[in-house]
Design a protein around this motif. Structure first.
Motif, PDB file in Angstrom:
ATOM      1  N   THR A  99       0.833  -1.205   0.000  1.00  0.00           N
ATOM      2  CA  THR A  99       0.000   0.000   0.000  1.00  0.00           C
ATOM      3  C   THR A  99       0.867   1.255   0.000  1.00  0.00           C
ATOM      4  OG1 THR A  99      -0.105   0.220   2.419  1.00  0.00           O
ATOM      5  CG2 THR A  99      -1.774  -1.188   1.363  1.00  0.00           C
ATOM      6  N   ILE A 100       0.269   2.341  -0.466  1.00  0.00           N
ATOM      7  CA  ILE A 100       0.924   3.650  -0.399  1.00  0.00           C
ATOM      8  C   ILE A 100       1.135   4.051   1.055  1.00  0.00           C
ATOM      9  CG2 ILE A 100       0.570   6.119  -0.869  1.00  0.00           C
ATOM     10  CD1 ILE A 100      -0.852   5.253  -3.463  1.00  0.00           C
ATOM     11  N   VAL A 101       0.200   3.682   1.909  1.00  0.00           N
ATOM     12  CA  VAL A 101       0.308   4.003   3.340  1.00  0.00           C
ATOM     13  C   VAL A 101       1.598   3.438   3.915  1.00  0.00           C
ATOM     14  CG1 VAL A 101      -0.718   3.601   5.617  1.00  0.00           C
ATOM     15  CG2 VAL A 101      -2.191   4.162   3.676  1.00  0.00           C
ATOM     16  N   ASP A 102       1.862   2.150   3.657  1.00  0.00           N
ATOM     17  CA  ASP A 102       3.079   1.517   4.179  1.00  0.00           C
ATOM     18  C   ASP A 102       4.329   2.153   3.594  1.00  0.00           C
ATOM     19  OD1 ASP A 102       1.577  -0.222   5.687  1.00  0.00           O
ATOM     20  OD2 ASP A 102       1.703  -1.885   4.267  1.00  0.00           O
ATOM     21  N   LEU A 103       4.316   2.390   2.301  1.00  0.00           N
ATOM     22  CA  LEU A 103       5.482   2.990   1.656  1.00  0.00           C
ATOM     23  C   LEU A 103       5.764   4.379   2.214  1.00  0.00           C
ATOM     24  CD1 LEU A 103       6.587   2.889  -2.002  1.00  0.00           C
ATOM     25  CD2 LEU A 103       6.264   5.114  -0.943  1.00  0.00           C
ATOM     26  N   GLU A 145      -4.723  10.904  -6.636  1.00  0.00           N
ATOM     27  CA  GLU A 145      -5.034   9.673  -5.915  1.00  0.00           C
ATOM     28  C   GLU A 145      -3.907   9.260  -4.976  1.00  0.00           C
ATOM     29  OE1 GLU A 145      -5.632   4.999  -7.062  1.00  0.00           O
ATOM     30  OE2 GLU A 145      -6.579   6.481  -8.369  1.00  0.00           O
ATOM     31  N   VAL A 146      -2.653   9.403  -5.423  1.00  0.00           N
ATOM     32  CA  VAL A 146      -1.550   8.927  -4.585  1.00  0.00           C
ATOM     33  C   VAL A 146      -1.143   9.944  -3.515  1.00  0.00           C
ATOM     34  CG1 VAL A 146      -0.653   7.390  -6.365  1.00  0.00           C
ATOM     35  CG2 VAL A 146       0.299   9.676  -6.157  1.00  0.00           C
ATOM     36  N   TYR A 147      -1.454  11.219  -3.722  1.00  0.00           N
ATOM     37  CA  TYR A 147      -1.035  12.229  -2.739  1.00  0.00           C
ATOM     38  C   TYR A 147      -2.095  12.578  -1.709  1.00  0.00           C
ATOM     39  CZ  TYR A 147       3.509  13.262  -4.728  1.00  0.00           C
ATOM     40  OH  TYR A 147       4.819  13.158  -5.122  1.00  0.00           O
ATOM     41  N   PHE A 148      -3.363  12.603  -2.104  1.00  0.00           N
ATOM     42  CA  PHE A 148      -4.411  13.119  -1.233  1.00  0.00           C
ATOM     43  C   PHE A 148      -5.250  12.004  -0.599  1.00  0.00           C
ATOM     44  CE2 PHE A 148      -4.240  16.784  -4.443  1.00  0.00           C
ATOM     45  CZ  PHE A 148      -3.268  17.455  -3.709  1.00  0.00           C
ATOM     46  N   GLY A 149      -6.035  12.371   0.409  1.00  0.00           N
ATOM     47  CA  GLY A 149      -6.916  11.417   1.072  1.00  0.00           C
ATOM     48  C   GLY A 149      -6.220  10.681   2.195  1.00  0.00           C
ATOM     49  N   GLU A 150      -7.007   9.946   2.966  1.00  0.00           N
ATOM     50  CA  GLU A 150      -6.456   9.286   4.150  1.00  0.00           C
ATOM     51  C   GLU A 150      -5.456   8.188   3.808  1.00  0.00           C
ATOM     52  OE1 GLU A 150      -9.604   7.589   6.427  1.00  0.00           O
ATOM     53  OE2 GLU A 150     -10.321   6.277   4.807  1.00  0.00           O
ATOM     54  N   ILE A 192      -0.145   9.843   0.193  1.00  0.00           N
ATOM     55  CA  ILE A 192       1.197  10.133   0.698  1.00  0.00           C
ATOM     56  C   ILE A 192       1.183  11.190   1.797  1.00  0.00           C
ATOM     57  CG2 ILE A 192       3.424  11.166   0.070  1.00  0.00           C
ATOM     58  CD1 ILE A 192       3.019   9.888  -2.723  1.00  0.00           C
ATOM     59  N   LEU A 193       0.492  12.294   1.564  1.00  0.00           N
ATOM     60  CA  LEU A 193       0.581  13.426   2.481  1.00  0.00           C
ATOM     61  C   LEU A 193      -0.084  13.175   3.824  1.00  0.00           C
ATOM     62  CD1 LEU A 193       0.130  16.386  -0.032  1.00  0.00           C
ATOM     63  CD2 LEU A 193       2.246  15.445   0.901  1.00  0.00           C
ATOM     64  N   SER A 194      -0.959  12.188   3.903  1.00  0.00           N
ATOM     65  CA  SER A 194      -1.582  11.836   5.186  1.00  0.00           C
ATOM     66  C   SER A 194      -0.760  10.821   5.969  1.00  0.00           C
ATOM     67  CB  SER A 194      -2.987  11.264   4.958  1.00  0.00           C
ATOM     68  OG  SER A 194      -3.856  12.245   4.462  1.00  0.00           O
ATOM     69  N   ASN A 195       0.256  10.245   5.326  1.00  0.00           N
ATOM     70  CA  ASN A 195       0.986   9.148   5.959  1.00  0.00           C
ATOM     71  C   ASN A 195       2.498   9.323   6.023  1.00  0.00           C
ATOM     72  OD1 ASN A 195      -1.207   6.948   6.421  1.00  0.00           O
ATOM     73  ND2 ASN A 195      -1.613   7.740   4.364  1.00  0.00           N
ATOM     74  N   ALA A 196       3.031  10.297   5.292  1.00  0.00           N
ATOM     75  CA  ALA A 196       4.474  10.539   5.336  1.00  0.00           C
ATOM     76  C   ALA A 196       4.870  11.208   6.650  1.00  0.00           C
ATOM     77  CB  ALA A 196       4.890  11.410   4.157  1.00  0.00           C
ATOM     78  N   LYS A 197       6.084  10.936   7.099  1.00  0.00           N
ATOM     79  CA  LYS A 197       6.612  11.539   8.325  1.00  0.00           C
ATOM     80  C   LYS A 197       6.961  13.008   8.085  1.00  0.00           C
ATOM     81  CE  LYS A 197       9.866   8.591   7.909  1.00  0.00           C
ATOM     82  NZ  LYS A 197      11.101   7.771   8.032  1.00  0.00           N
ATOM     83  N   PRO A 198       6.937  13.842   9.125  1.00  0.00           N
ATOM     84  CA  PRO A 198       7.454  15.211   8.969  1.00  0.00           C
ATOM     85  C   PRO A 198       8.904  15.167   8.480  1.00  0.00           C
ATOM     86  CG  PRO A 198       6.280  14.988  11.043  1.00  0.00           C
ATOM     87  CD  PRO A 198       6.393  13.594  10.472  1.00  0.00           C
ATOM     88  N   ASP A 199       9.276  16.138   7.664  1.00  0.00           N
ATOM     89  CA  ASP A 199      10.620  16.253   7.067  1.00  0.00           C
ATOM     90  C   ASP A 199      10.878  15.267   5.933  1.00  0.00           C
ATOM     91  OD1 ASP A 199      11.561  18.497   8.422  1.00  0.00           O
ATOM     92  OD2 ASP A 199      12.179  17.293  10.147  1.00  0.00           O
ATOM     93  N   ALA A 230       1.396  23.219  -0.980  1.00  0.00           N
ATOM     94  CA  ALA A 230       0.733  23.919   0.120  1.00  0.00           C
ATOM     95  C   ALA A 230       0.334  22.955   1.236  1.00  0.00           C
ATOM     96  CB  ALA A 230      -0.485  24.669  -0.406  1.00  0.00           C
ATOM     97  N   LEU A 231      -0.260  21.820   0.864  1.00  0.00           N
ATOM     98  CA  LEU A 231      -0.670  20.854   1.884  1.00  0.00           C
ATOM     99  C   LEU A 231       0.544  20.213   2.548  1.00  0.00           C
ATOM    100  CD1 LEU A 231      -2.893  19.361   3.353  1.00  0.00           C
ATOM    101  CD2 LEU A 231      -3.014  17.727   1.447  1.00  0.00           C
ATOM    102  N   ALA A 232       1.571  19.937   1.760  1.00  0.00           N
ATOM    103  CA  ALA A 232       2.793  19.357   2.321  1.00  0.00           C
ATOM    104  C   ALA A 232       3.410  20.302   3.357  1.00  0.00           C
ATOM    105  CB  ALA A 232       3.793  19.065   1.205  1.00  0.00           C
ATOM    106  N   LYS A 233       3.426  21.580   3.054  1.00  0.00           N
ATOM    107  CA  LYS A 233       4.022  22.558   3.966  1.00  0.00           C
ATOM    108  C   LYS A 233       3.289  22.583   5.303  1.00  0.00           C
ATOM    109  CE  LYS A 233       6.232  27.044   3.844  1.00  0.00           C
ATOM    110  NZ  LYS A 233       6.571  28.213   3.015  1.00  0.00           N
ATOM    111  N   GLU A 234       1.965  22.439   5.261  1.00  0.00           N
ATOM    112  CA  GLU A 234       1.174  22.386   6.499  1.00  0.00           C
ATOM    113  C   GLU A 234       1.590  21.214   7.380  1.00  0.00           C
ATOM    114  OE1 GLU A 234      -2.956  22.192   5.616  1.00  0.00           O
ATOM    115  OE2 GLU A 234      -2.998  24.116   4.523  1.00  0.00           O
ATOM    116  N   LYS A 235       2.096  20.156   6.751  1.00  0.00           N
ATOM    117  CA  LYS A 235       2.460  18.934   7.471  1.00  0.00           C
ATOM    118  C   LYS A 235       3.965  18.809   7.682  1.00  0.00           C
ATOM    119  CE  LYS A 235      -1.588  16.459   5.672  1.00  0.00           C
ATOM    120  NZ  LYS A 235      -2.168  15.998   6.963  1.00  0.00           N
TER     121      LYS A 235
END
Length: 292
Positions: free
Chosen positions: A53-57, A76-81, A84-91, A110-115
């Motif tokens: 899954t994208i979540v695990d990666l 599809e791969v960047y947004f949503g629960e 990528i952006l909901s599951n990647a670590k800060p930095d 913009a969304l990445a910067k928020e996270k």
């Protein structure tokens, strides 16, 4: 970049497979995900680690590179629960190398910067050959310090690497690239057809004209394929049509008329209607020779 860092790579198609392989052979630990596992089998056999899954990666990667097909795939791969952006670590650094829309690149940034995630848009040019030989042109949009941090990664994938400006600038640059290619492809096809109709050996004609003012990447690399009847996709027609559609829309936004681009897209639309969407862009030759 530290070779102990893990790179996640999403999209192992015609271009992505070779790009991922170059990262793997450079010594990085590579995690991969693709919609179909079959296209990733070769990379897995070479040491890449498959993620279901994208979540695990995303959760296990320090850098995530995406090379998918269409803007809807990027969304599809960047947004949503499960994105990528909901599951990647800060930095984490996320680099979208898909040819997509400038506005989508800006949304990701913009969304990445928020996270507290670093985002770059970095579409490429050079086709399958450039990907295999690690000599892609890479057009980057984003922050200077993020570009510098990721430059060692880019240098594994390409030779001509330029930070073009703010988020979205890489995608705007790729549109300029595709606009130039679109009209040029018509000229390359017509030049080869003219040589044949005039009773010349088109391969010998190429030897004369490819080093002069008519020279171009398409003339040197795709014209020989046209002549030999090789229409295997180094770059799919269906993806080129997507790019031309984006370019036409962006040109409209900035108030620019692009008649050459409009003509090229109409010809490729006709070619796709004939069932040629999965062939390479050089298959335009098949349509234009029918016109002759």
């Amino acid at each position: 970049m530290d070779k102990n860092k893990k790179i996640g790579f999403i999209g192992t198609g015609v271009m992505g497979k070779s790009m991922a392989r170059n990262l793997l052979t450079s010594g990085y630990s590579l995690l991969i995900y693709n919609r179909t596992k079959d296209s990733a089998k070769e990379l897995i056999s070479q040491g890449a680690i498959w993620k279901d899954t994208i979540v695990d990666l995303a959760a296990q990667s320090d850098v995530i590179i995406t090379m998918v097909g269409f803007p809807k795939d990027v969304e599809e791969v960047y947004f949503g629960e499960n994105g990528i952006l909901s599951n990647a670590k800060p930095d984490t650094y996320v680099i979208d190398m898909t040819t997509s829309t400038p506005s989508l690149a800006q949304q990701i940034y913009a969304l990445a910067k928020e996270k507290d995630i670093h985002a770059l848009d970095a579409p490429v040019s050079g086709g399958e050959t450039g990907a295999k030989e690690a000599r892609l042109a890479i057009m980057v949009g984003g922050d200077q310090e993020d570009f510098e941090a990721m430059k060692p990664i880019f240098e594994i994938l390409g030779k001509n690497i330029v930070l073009q400006g703010k988020p979205g600038a890489g995608q705007h640059t790729k549109m300029s690239n595709q606009i130039a290619i679109a009209s040029n492809m018509i000229g390359v096809c017509e030049a080869v057809i003219y040589a044949k109709k005039a009773g010349l050996d088109p391969n010998k004609v190429l030897k004369s004209i490819e080093t002069g003012a008519a020279g171009s990447w398409s003339l040197s690399n795709l014209a020989p394929r046209m002549i030999s009847g090789d229409f295997y996709p180094g770059f799919y027609i269906k993806h080129f049509l997507k790019d031309m559609k984006i370019a036409l829309e962006e040109a409209k936004v900035i108030g620019l008329k692009t008649p050459g681009l409009k003509l090229a897209k109409s010809l490729y639309d006709e070619l796709e209607a004939r069932g040629e969407g999965n062939n390479g862009t050089q298959a335009l030759y098949k349509l234009l020779i029918d016109y002759s």
